[in-house]
Design a protein around this motif. Structure first.
Motif, PDB file in Angstrom:
ATOM      1  N   ALA A  45      49.088  44.389  38.810  1.00  0.00           N
ATOM      2  CA  ALA A  45      47.838  44.199  39.552  1.00  0.00           C
ATOM      3  C   ALA A  45      46.889  43.345  38.713  1.00  0.00           C
ATOM      4  O   ALA A  45      46.970  43.332  37.485  1.00  0.00           O
ATOM      5  CB  ALA A  45      47.220  45.552  39.877  1.00  0.00           C
ATOM      6  N   PRO A  46      45.972  42.642  39.360  1.00  0.00           N
ATOM      7  CA  PRO A  46      45.192  41.628  38.646  1.00  0.00           C
ATOM      8  C   PRO A  46      44.076  42.116  37.740  1.00  0.00           C
ATOM      9  O   PRO A  46      43.700  41.396  36.825  1.00  0.00           O
ATOM     10  CB  PRO A  46      44.610  40.781  39.783  1.00  0.00           C
ATOM     11  N   PHE A  47      43.521  43.293  37.943  1.00  0.00           N
ATOM     12  CA  PHE A  47      42.277  43.589  37.243  1.00  0.00           C
ATOM     13  C   PHE A  47      42.326  44.758  36.270  1.00  0.00           C
ATOM     14  O   PHE A  47      41.334  45.356  35.974  1.00  0.00           O
ATOM     15  CB  PHE A  47      41.145  43.787  38.250  1.00  0.00           C
ATOM     16  N   GLN A  66      47.531  40.086  43.375  1.00  0.00           N
ATOM     17  CA  GLN A  66      46.885  38.880  42.836  1.00  0.00           C
ATOM     18  C   GLN A  66      46.677  37.832  43.917  1.00  0.00           C
ATOM     19  O   GLN A  66      45.849  36.940  43.767  1.00  0.00           O
ATOM     20  CB  GLN A  66      47.731  38.287  41.712  1.00  0.00           C
ATOM     21  N   LEU A  67      47.421  37.930  44.996  1.00  0.00           N
ATOM     22  CA  LEU A  67      47.380  36.920  46.052  1.00  0.00           C
ATOM     23  C   LEU A  67      46.373  37.223  47.158  1.00  0.00           C
ATOM     24  O   LEU A  67      46.179  36.402  48.044  1.00  0.00           O
ATOM     25  CB  LEU A  67      48.774  36.782  46.675  1.00  0.00           C
ATOM     26  N   LEU A  68      45.749  38.386  47.117  1.00  0.00           N
ATOM     27  CA  LEU A  68      44.820  38.753  48.186  1.00  0.00           C
ATOM     28  C   LEU A  68      43.571  37.891  48.150  1.00  0.00           C
ATOM     29  O   LEU A  68      43.012  37.627  47.086  1.00  0.00           O
ATOM     30  CB  LEU A  68      44.432  40.227  48.087  1.00  0.00           C
ATOM     31  N   ALA A  95      36.337  39.581  42.333  1.00  0.00           N
ATOM     32  CA  ALA A  95      36.633  39.605  40.902  1.00  0.00           C
ATOM     33  C   ALA A  95      35.386  39.853  40.058  1.00  0.00           C
ATOM     34  O   ALA A  95      35.479  40.390  38.959  1.00  0.00           O
ATOM     35  CB  ALA A  95      37.282  38.300  40.490  1.00  0.00           C
ATOM     36  N   SER A  96      34.221  39.496  40.561  1.00  0.00           N
ATOM     37  CA  SER A  96      33.007  39.654  39.760  1.00  0.00           C
ATOM     38  C   SER A  96      32.713  41.126  39.466  1.00  0.00           C
ATOM     39  O   SER A  96      32.045  41.436  38.483  1.00  0.00           O
ATOM     40  CB  SER A  96      31.816  39.012  40.475  1.00  0.00           C
ATOM     41  N   LEU A  97      33.238  42.036  40.274  1.00  0.00           N
ATOM     42  CA  LEU A  97      33.027  43.458  40.025  1.00  0.00           C
ATOM     43  C   LEU A  97      33.706  43.925  38.746  1.00  0.00           C
ATOM     44  O   LEU A  97      33.314  44.922  38.151  1.00  0.00           O
ATOM     45  CB  LEU A  97      33.539  44.288  41.213  1.00  0.00           C
ATOM     46  N   THR A  98      34.720  43.217  38.327  1.00  0.00           N
ATOM     47  CA  THR A  98      35.461  43.587  37.115  1.00  0.00           C
ATOM     48  C   THR A  98      35.231  42.613  35.969  1.00  0.00           C
ATOM     49  O   THR A  98      35.828  42.747  34.913  1.00  0.00           O
ATOM     50  CB  THR A  98      36.972  43.656  37.420  1.00  0.00           C
ATOM     51  N   GLY A  99      34.386  41.616  36.185  1.00  0.00           N
ATOM     52  CA  GLY A  99      34.106  40.643  35.142  1.00  0.00           C
ATOM     53  C   GLY A  99      35.188  39.591  34.979  1.00  0.00           C
ATOM     54  O   GLY A  99      35.235  38.897  33.969  1.00  0.00           O
TER      55      GLY A  99
END
Length: 118
Positions: free
Chosen positions: A11-13, A46-48, A53-57
């Motif tokens: 997962a990306p984050f 990652q493809l969604l 993304a700003s919520l996780t920096g």
């Protein structure tokens, strides 16, 4: 020159794997090495296109994956079974991908000389 498959499985984050895989992909593509990007398991997140993304920096992956076209990377594959297990519709993905069932996915992956998983 040997071909390289980059496999995104996480997962990306929760980590920086997506950045490392993209750096590896673009670095190899810049030397005209045949490369492809594969997504399976939680890597399909990652493809969604609707992730904030700003919520996780982190950086917005939609913009980041927009670099693929600049490097002439056209071989981007996703495991259709991974999408289905996570109830993700291919229409909700942020980039164009080639959707393959598990058998096709592994056959395509086997056609590359080397692979790296992230």
């Amino acid at each position: 020159m040997q071909s390289l498959a980059i496999i995104n499985q996480t997962a990306p984050f929760g980590n920086n794997n997506y950045r490392e895989s993209l750096d590896m992909l673009l670095a190899n593509a810049s030397y005209d090495r045949p490369v492809a990007l594969f997504f399976q398991g939680d890597g399909v997140y990652q493809l969604l296109s609707n992730t904030n993304a700003s919520l996780t920096g982190n950086k917005d992956l939609t913009k980041t994956y927009g670099l693929l076209a600049l490097y002439d990377i056209e071989e981007v594959f996703v495991c259709r079974d991974s999408l289905q297990l996570r109830n993700i519709d291919a229409a909700s993905l942020s980039i164009d991908v080639i959707s393959l069932d598990s058998t096709q996915w592994f056959e395509k992956l086997a056609s590359y000389d080397q692979s790296m998983s992230f």
